[in-house]
Design an enzyme around this catalytic site. Structure first.
Site, PDB file in Angstrom:
ATOM      1  N   HIS A   1       0.816  -1.203   0.000  1.00  0.00           N
ATOM      2  CA  HIS A   1       0.000   0.000   0.000  1.00  0.00           C
ATOM      3  C   HIS A   1       0.848   1.250   0.000  1.00  0.00           C
ATOM      4  CE1 HIS A   1      -3.127  -2.720   0.063  1.00  0.00           C
ATOM      5  NE2 HIS A   1      -2.415  -3.410   0.941  1.00  0.00           N
TER       6      HIS A   1
ATOM      7  N   CYS B   1     -13.553   2.762 -17.593  1.00  0.00           N
ATOM      8  CA  CYS B   1     -13.077   3.282 -16.318  1.00  0.00           C
ATOM      9  C   CYS B   1     -12.202   2.279 -15.563  1.00  0.00           C
ATOM     10  CB  CYS B   1     -14.242   3.731 -15.448  1.00  0.00           C
ATOM     11  SG  CYS B   1     -15.388   2.409 -15.085  1.00  0.00           S
TER      12      CYS B   1
END
Ligand SMILES: Nc1ncnc2c1ncn2[C@@H]1O[C@H](COP(=O)(O)OP(=O)(O)OP(=O)(O)O)[C@@H](O)[C@H]1O
Ligand SMILES: [Mg+2]
Lengths: 840, 213
Positions: free
Chosen positions: A451, A764
């Site tokens: 992350h 998208c």
């Protein structure tokens, strides 16, 4: 014929078993005994070389099965397996079946000529006849999981649960448990029945960690107090979601790749050059003064409490700022870190050292936290080991708070000429560095998909990982440079090389600057087509980045991150104000807002889905909303009211066919009447669009297009459904490419349907940010792309270089020849490089 | 800079073999409390076999001599310790192939690879009451000291202290691996034999690898 090897501590037992088999099953079975140690093998023990010999004696292309007794027999057999692998490639299986019964059952199968798998299965079933005869079948070890079975209520206020979490009750689920139980008056004790550890009070992360609850362990909750019923409900809820692990592991897309080489690997693009600074260097030196007596100890501990309080405040505010931009897994890691700060056991242990070992607060804190980090590091689970960084980080945060004001760490030049070297870039570290001038981050470990890595990319902070093997050289180096895109590391480059690196750095920076300076301008292709480059967003920060990087609109606003912070069903007002707050910076520009898209694979605390065997094929997106009519109504009302201040297009996730859109439109009509009668300002009609992410929706796009105002491809999901390859499964990375011709072909009719009805159709998914994919998407007729905000400038710059009509012609010619994603990528590469077809 | 020579490695192994012989009864006593009373005998059988090959070790590079040690242990010790110490030295030999001396950094790497091998083979974690409880902190202490540019002497002294602390930590634990795990609660309040032999290994290293023989 499959060969059989029997290993026992006692040579005589192994040999006698061989004899038993030869006499009962048949003399011609290929079987060898191993075991015993000492000169005449009369002593008890096992020896890997002896086992290796036995294996080689009975080897056969059909394979060899090894059965053993316990303890070192297992370790030696495994060692033998390693040794034998150098000279034999025949299949070899070590099996846990009971030695005597298992080997007889196996021998019977061998005699009738069965293969290794059947022989192994027979051995494993070896006990069954005896168990049936004696009627003492052992309890099934792991019953298939159903929610009822997970909970075996014991007497009164006890609850026994089998832990399913892959990594046991590690930091994150443990933190979830502590948080969930905190509000109750009832005391909750937990005991690990399988490991016979505990009971402990469910208050301290560290105590919970010491229960060492692993996957498959039985734990017992003992709950007592006035509100014990509610506490049990809370625990039940947690058990349903595997203590919140389900949500997080589903969000772990792409999966944590643990690189296997010792080589550095790319993490976040950009070239960085500077002086290496180790994270420990930023940690203050630990003072060594002793704490002579009780009053002094008291002062030390007060200092520590103050420091922890300050650290917690700082941590909380940073956390609040970050939480909406991060995925659930990271959020829960941060939650767990915060709990470390509050952990009673840690405080008690530190207090103990200060009082009795006369250590000062910094020393004691350092020792305890370092110990915890090392404990974490010693476990065999890769994922858990990585969590040691959490303890280290909390250690540093508090030590920094503990030091005197005067010795606050100052980075020379705010880090402008420095590279940070750390074990692993954690999200909060990335955030801290983001506000300094540090050039880049050199991670000794750390994966490309961690992350911190994702955040580094969002912050455009160059980084590489896996530099551990070079750590000593880095320590001695004056200058270090790396290329975050290629993963190259240079230690003390020669002046000439340094000049080259600096030139490359300047070039890539100015290319980005140039792209950035143009990025507010519309992106028009060489042949004059206007392409709308929008940004994906999920939080206020993302919305700000979208503005900064010049996105034309927000092409996909994901609601999930915003909703992650709610523990209970948010009211309509709460939803409205949350959206308003996030979208405020974007003013009246166009936002495509996707309705809350959750399901079994990514549950939220307040909307849980009963366990599903196959959550990706389960109650997700619009299906879930329809099945929760109360929440659905409040959600849709909030969206209509939001549309007053912002230009909103409503995107519907997980559409299967047009009937869902018809039903939704009816519901919107009804809610519109309601809002009118309540005199609440809102906007209706508003444009409604369908996500094309199920194969069904793609195939039926014609009918769907007739019922809505725009279409949007969710390529990540569409790819996994079309290729039947779960997106979180690292073993299937090969299939995780939306440029696969099967995906492109299923998109084609939908693009045509949109063109025929003259409605917009956009992409998208991640694929829009991939330079190789852009010419192909445009060539297929797409005119709207929604990408990661930081990628907007470069994608716009690329679009301006393309001649789409020529690409389309070439693509049409080639399209039928594409058989794999690689074929398509070859074509894309050709276009983006110097191919005259696309770029002149 | 200090380096560790092949001869010193041999001296280390030899010293350890002698220590095991001296402590055989003690190790066996510990193993009789929680295991099957053979750890001392097992280790001694293995290291006597190693001692018998001393002549063969001499003149070899470090990788080659450690490999002989590893294979000898694997084939003679007989208990879990054979596979585990064997794996330790086998991994150690892989990273020292062809080397005739080791820098302190290289030596730490040897320890780290050996530790990784043992963990991979035995799947024990800290707190499972095994040799890993002594080995892991010792290796970590050594790594920390070397990384902080402390002398090899100092690093090994710290490793011994850490191994000892780790060894003490096994006393209250309940065994979760190996034969002792069959005893469950009964294994509590006894020191783990394997952790004890590991502690000796570091003690002998400190005595032989740093020049102050
Ligand atoms: N899986 C394991 N991982 C790490 N260490 C282990 C493991 N199993 C046992 N040990 C260590 O080995 C020591 C015992 O060694 P020993 O040579 O006595 O083997 P054993 O367990 O008696 O083997 P056997 O199964 O042949 O009886 C234990 O004290 C423990 O430190
Ligand atoms: Mg034993």
């Amino acid at each position: 014929m499959v060969g059989l090897v029997l290993v026992s501590h006692s040579r005589r037992l192994a040999e006698a078993t061989v004899d038993l088999i030869k006499r009962t099953v048949g003399p011609d079975i290929s079987i060898a005994a191993a075991g015993g140690v000492g000169d005449d093998r009369s002593e008890l023990g096992t020896d890997a070389l002896d086992i290796q010999e036995a294996i080689l004696k009975v080897r056969s292309p059909d394979g060899v099965l090894v059965l053993m007794d316990m303890g070192s027999a297992i370790l030696s057999a495994e060692t033998a397996k390693d040794l034998v692998s150098f000279e034999m490639t025949d299949p070899l299986v070590l099996c846990s079946a009971p030695l005597v019964e298992g080997s007889i059952a196996a021998a019977v199968q061998i005699q009738i000529g069965s293969g290794l798998n059947e022989v192994t299965a027979a051995a494993q079933q070896g006990l069954t006849p005896k168990q049936e005869q004696l009627d003492d079948t052992a309890p099934q070890p792991e019953p298939a999981r159903t929610d009822e079975e997970m909970l075996v209520p014991a007497k009164g206020t006890e609850l026994a649960v089998t832990i399913r979490n892959e990594h046991g009750l590690h930091l994150r689920p443990a933190a979830n448990l502590i948080r969930a139980l905190a509000p109750f008056k009832a005391t909750v004790q937990i005991e690990n029945l399988s490991a016979k550890r505990g009971p402990i009070a469910a208050k301290s992360l560290v105590d919970l960690a010491r229960l060492q609850v692993r996957q498959g362990d039985q734990i017992r909750f003992s709950i007592a107090g006035p509100d014990q019923e509610s506490a049990i409900c809370a625990i039940n809820g947690l058990v349903h979601t595997n203590f919140g692990d389900n949500a997080a592991s589903a969000a772990k897309v792409p999966p944590r790749v643990v690189p296997t080489t010792d080589e550095p690997f790319p993490v976040s693009a950009g070239i960085a050059i500077g002086q290496p600074i180790f994270l420990e260097q930023l940690e203050p030196p630990i003072p060594s003064y002793a704490v002579p007596d009780e009053p002094a100890a008291k002062i030390e501990l007060e200092k520590l409490h103050g420091a922890i309080n300050r650290a917690e405040k700082a941590f909380t505010s940073r956390f609040e700022r970050l939480r909406t931009t991060l995925d659930p897994e990271t959020v829960s890691i941060l939650e767990a870190q915060r709990l470390i700060l509050e952990d009673e056991t840690i405080i008690a242990d530190v207090g103990e050292r200060v009082h009795h070992q006369h250590e000062n607060a910094a020393q004691a804190w350092h020792t305890i936290l370092t110990g915890l980090a090392e404990e974490q590091e010693s476990v065999s689970d890769e994922y858990l080991r990585a969590r040691a960084a959490d303890f280290r980080e909390i250690r540093s945060i508090v030590l920094n708070e503990l030091r005197e004001q005067t010795e606050k760490m100052v980075l020379p030049d705010n880090g402008a000429n420095a590279l940070l070297v750390c074990e692993e870039l954690t999200p909060s570290l990335a955030d801290t560095i983001g506000s300094t001038a540090i050039q880049g981050v050199l991670q000794l470990h750390g994966g490309p998909t961690s992350h911190g890595a994702i955040l580094a990319r969002a912050l455009r902070l160059p980084s590489i990982g896996g530099a551990a093997s070079a750590v000593d050289q880095i320590r001695r180096a004056t200058y270090v440079a790396f290329d975050g895109e290629k993963g190259t590391l240079w230690i003390d480059p020669s002046p000439e090389l340094r000049a080259t690196i600096e030139a490359a750095q300047a070039a890539s920076r100015s290319a980005f600057e140039a792209a950035l300076s143009q990025s507010r301008e519309p992106a028009k292709t060489k042949d004059g087509l206007l392409i709308n480059i929008a940004a994906n967003a999920g939080s206020r920060e993302d919305v700000t980045s979208a503005l900064r990087y010049g996105a034309d609109s927000i092409g996909l606003f994901r609601s999930e991150f915003l909703f992650q912070k709610f523990d209970q069903l948010p009211s309509e007002e709460k939803q409205l104000s949350t959206y308003q707050d996030a979208l405020a910076p974007f003013g009246s520009r166009l936002v495509t807002l996707r309705l809350l898209d959750i399901g079994g694979d990514k549950p939220l605390p307040f909307l849980t889905v009963p366990h599903e065997a196959n959550p990706f094929l389960g109650v997700r997106g619009i299906r879930l909303l329809f099945q929760n009519p109360g929440f659905c109504r409040s959600h849709l009302r909030a969206v209509l009211r939001l549309a007053v201040d912002h230009e909103i297009r409503i995107l519907v996730p997980m559409v299967t066919d047009h009937s869902e859109l018809v039903q939704l439109r009816k519901l919107f009509e009804e809610l519109h009447q309601e809002l009118v009668s309540e005199k609440l300002p809102h906007k209706w009609p508003a444009p409604i669009g369908a996500m094309i992410e199920t194969p069904s929706a793609a195939i039926l796009a014609g009918q769907i297009a007739a019922e809505c105002d725009f279409l949007s491809f969710g390529t990540n999901d569409l790819t996994q459904y079309v290729l039947c390859a779960e997106r979180g499964n690292p073993a299937l990375n090969l299939y995780a490419d939306a440029l696969h011709p099967a995906v492109l072909r299923i998109c084609q009719p939908a693009i045509e349907a949109a063109q025929n009805r003259n409605i917009s159709v956009s992409v998208c998914g991640e694929i829009g940010s991939d330079p190789e994919a852009v010419p192909i998407l445009l060539g297929l007729g797409l005119r709207d792309l929604s990408v990661t905000a930081a990628a907007v400038p470069n994608i716009k710059a690329l679009v301006r270089e393309l001649d789409v009509s020529r690409i389309a012609t070439r693509l049409a010619e080639k399209f039928d020849t594409f058989g794999t994603a690689t074929d398509v990528r070859e074509f894309g590469k050709e276009v983006v490089s110097k191919d005259p077809v696309g770029i002149k | 800079m200090t380096t560790i020579t092949a001869d010193q490695i041999i001296a280390w192994i030899e010293r350890y073999s002698i220590r095991i012989a001296e402590q055989k009864e003690f190790l066996t006593k510990l193993d009789s409390d929680i295991g099957d009373a053979d750890h001392g005998a097992n280790m001694n059988r293995g290291f006597q076999a190693v001692l018998a090959k001393k002549a063969e070790l001499q003149g070899k590079d470090i990788g080659a001599l450690l490999k002989i040690v590893a294979m000898t242990l694997i084939s003679t010790v007989g208990g879990a310790a054979g596979a585990l110490y064997g794996t330790f030295f086998l991994q150690a030999s892989n990273v020292t192939a062809g080397k005739t001396e080791l820098t302190p950094e290289e030596f730490v790497l040897v320890l780290e690879k050996g530790l990784a091998g043992i963990v991979l083979r035995g799947k024990a974690a800290i707190g499972d009451k095994t040799m890993v409880d002594a080995l892991h902190p010792a290796v970590k202490a050594c790594r920390r000291a070397i990384a902080a540019n402390e002398s090899l002497d100092q690093a090994l002294a710290e490793a011994v202290a850490a191994a000892e602390a780790g060894l003490q930590s096994t006393i209250p634990l309940m065994a979760r691996r190996g034969r002792a795990s069959y005893l469950g609660e009964r294994s509590v309040n006894h020191q783990d034999p394997g952790a004890t032999s590991t502690f000796f290994l570091f003690e002998c290293a400190a005595e032989t690898l740093t020049g102050k023989q």
